[in-house]
Design an enzyme around this catalytic site. Structure first.
Site, PDB file in Angstrom:
ATOM      1  N   LYS A  86      32.772  68.451  11.877  1.00 45.61           N
ATOM      2  CA  LYS A  86      31.648  67.856  12.313  1.00 45.61           C
ATOM      3  C   LYS A  86      30.219  68.633  12.867  1.00 45.61           C
ATOM      4  CE  LYS A  86      33.544  67.596  16.917  1.00 45.61           C
ATOM      5  NZ  LYS A  86      33.740  66.735  18.186  1.00 45.61           N
ATOM      6  N   SER A 124      27.920  58.374  11.410  1.00 48.12           N
ATOM      7  CA  SER A 124      27.029  59.077  12.216  1.00 48.12           C
ATOM      8  C   SER A 124      25.500  58.546  12.040  1.00 48.12           C
ATOM      9  CB  SER A 124      27.172  60.519  12.088  1.00 48.12           C
ATOM     10  OG  SER A 124      26.176  61.192  12.764  1.00 48.12           O
ATOM     11  N   TYR A 149      26.659  68.477   6.573  1.00 46.99           N
ATOM     12  CA  TYR A 149      27.656  67.384   7.549  1.00 46.99           C
ATOM     13  C   TYR A 149      27.046  66.032   7.446  1.00 46.99           C
ATOM     14  CZ  TYR A 149      29.101  64.801  11.572  1.00 46.99           C
ATOM     15  OH  TYR A 149      29.104  63.724  12.576  1.00 46.99           O
ATOM     16  N   LYS A 153      28.843  62.263   5.552  1.00 43.85           N
ATOM     17  CA  LYS A 153      28.585  60.917   6.304  1.00 43.85           C
ATOM     18  C   LYS A 153      28.022  59.843   5.339  1.00 43.85           C
ATOM     19  CE  LYS A 153      31.110  61.747  10.131  1.00 43.85           C
ATOM     20  NZ  LYS A 153      32.334  61.594  10.264  1.00 43.85           N
ATOM     21  N   ASN A 179      25.257  60.617  20.000  1.00 49.65           N
ATOM     22  CA  ASN A 179      25.773  61.716  20.537  1.00 49.65           C
ATOM     23  C   ASN A 179      26.724  61.438  21.593  1.00 49.65           C
ATOM     24  OD1 ASN A 179      23.526  62.380  19.230  1.00 49.65           O
ATOM     25  ND2 ASN A 179      23.718  64.516  20.109  1.00 49.65           N
ATOM     26  N   ARG A 231      17.897  63.126  21.896  1.00 46.43           N
ATOM     27  CA  ARG A 231      19.067  62.171  21.076  1.00 46.43           C
ATOM     28  C   ARG A 231      19.354  60.977  22.111  1.00 46.43           C
ATOM     29  NH1 ARG A 231      17.369  64.960  18.092  1.00 46.43           N
ATOM     30  NH2 ARG A 231      18.466  66.844  16.714  1.00 46.43           N
TER      31      ARG A 231
END
Length: 340
Positions: A86, A124, A149, A153, A179, A231
């Site tokens: 991840k 994600s 990554y 996903k 997050n 985020r």
């Protein structure tokens, strides 16, 4: 009791989800290869729940082992799939490692559990890339991924959607979460990365306790109010409860189709500098940090529209950024006093 398999169940989000599934009355089976977790988490889970969970050390890339496990556990009716690499930065440096592990594991699971199954996938917000507008909804365009990554996903969601379309007995919910941070209220489980943390909050707590050097804020020239990246941070316990809500939606047959996706976040964005400030204000600790260049693979800002998950899953995030920082710090202090 309904039996649910949690892959990656000794990991950060997985272990918290095991607790919430147990609290909701499910029987939980854990599968993990311990590549980024610690077997002692099972003892911590027992301390929280009073339950010794059925644990199986299996690498999902081992097709024969996964097939044997599936055949021996015919009463498993649901899977929550966390097991994957991840770290965004590492995926840029080692893309084949990510493609091999994240795809083989998923495909071997789907191939081996070729029966009626409810499947919750750990997706994600990286599937959105840098969205055109914020907050980003589930209808937003899935753009070219910013990292291998993120690409795993995106493609994993395509694999699940296309497989579910021709497999009536497979029902899937993909949770696109933002997050995750924080730790369980007991401070007995939390984020425990092997080596140097790739994520902001565990690096903050390790720096604060003296395990790491200064924190680097990657980028100060983003088009955000303070120049640092933004985020949507969500408490890991809230996130774990979203997985329970997804399993319940699947088993109660409330889905609109056999493939659905939901954003899981708070709906609010916080900058890196705001996170640092929240940690200092909540804990009373002073952090040592410096500003560095932007990091390859990072986007400027993202936060989610969570109306769909609030309304259809019957779930909402309840824990704020202060509780995220407080619990993360309590966990870090616990680890220092009780090293794994």
């Amino acid at each position: 009791m309904t039996k649910i398999l949690v892959t990656g169940g000794t990991g950060y989000i997985g272990s918290h989800t095991v607790v919430e599934l147990h609290n909701a009355g499910y029987e939980v089976v854990i599968l993990d290869n311990l590549s980024n977790s610690n077997i002692k988490i099972l003892t911590q889970l027992h301390a929280i729940t009073g339950k010794w969970f059925n644990f199986n050390e299996i690498d999902l890339q081992d097709q024969d082992a996964v097939q044997k496990f599936a055949e021996e556990n015919g009463d498993i009716t649901g899977i929550i799939h966390f097991a994957a690499y991840k770290a965004v930065g590492e995926s840029v440096e080692q893309p084949l490692k990510y493609y091999k592990n994240n795809f083989y594991g998923l495909i071997n699971l789907l191939t081996s559990f070729n029966r009626k199954i409810d499947f919750v996938f750990s997706s994600s917000c990286t599937v959105y890339g840098q969205p055109d507008s914020l907050p980003v909804t589930e209808l937003a365009q899935v753009k070219k991924a910013e990292s291998p990554y993120g690409n795993t996903k995106q493609i994993a969601e395509e694999i699940l959607s296309e497989t579910a379309a021709v497999t009536p007995e497979l029902n899937v919910i993909a949770l696109r979460y933002f997050n995750p941070v924080g730790a369980h209220e007991t401070a007995l489980i939390g984020e425990l990365p092997n080596g140097v943390p790739a994520n902001l909050v565990p690096f903050i707590t390790q720096s604060a306790i003296g395990k790491r050097g200064p924190i680097t804020v990657y980028g100060s020239d983003y088009e955000t109010p303070d120049g640092s990246a933004i985020r949507d941070y969500i408490h890991v316990v809230d996130l774990a409860k979203a997985h329970v809500a997804a399993i319940k939606r699947l088993e109660e047959g409330k889905t609109d189709s056999n493939y659905e996706m939901f954003n899981i976040g708070t709906g609010k964005g916080s900058s890196v500098l705001e996170i640092i400030s929240a940690f200092e204000n909540t804990t009373g600790e002073t952090l040592n940090y410096n500003v560095g260049p932007r990091r390859i693979g990072d986007i400027v800002q993202i936060y989610g529209d969570v109306k769909k998950s609030n309304e259809q899953l019957g779930w909402t995030a309840k824990l704020d950024i202060n509780e995220m920082m407080r619990s993360a710090w309590e966990w870090e202090k616990y680890i220092k006093a009780n090293p794994f």
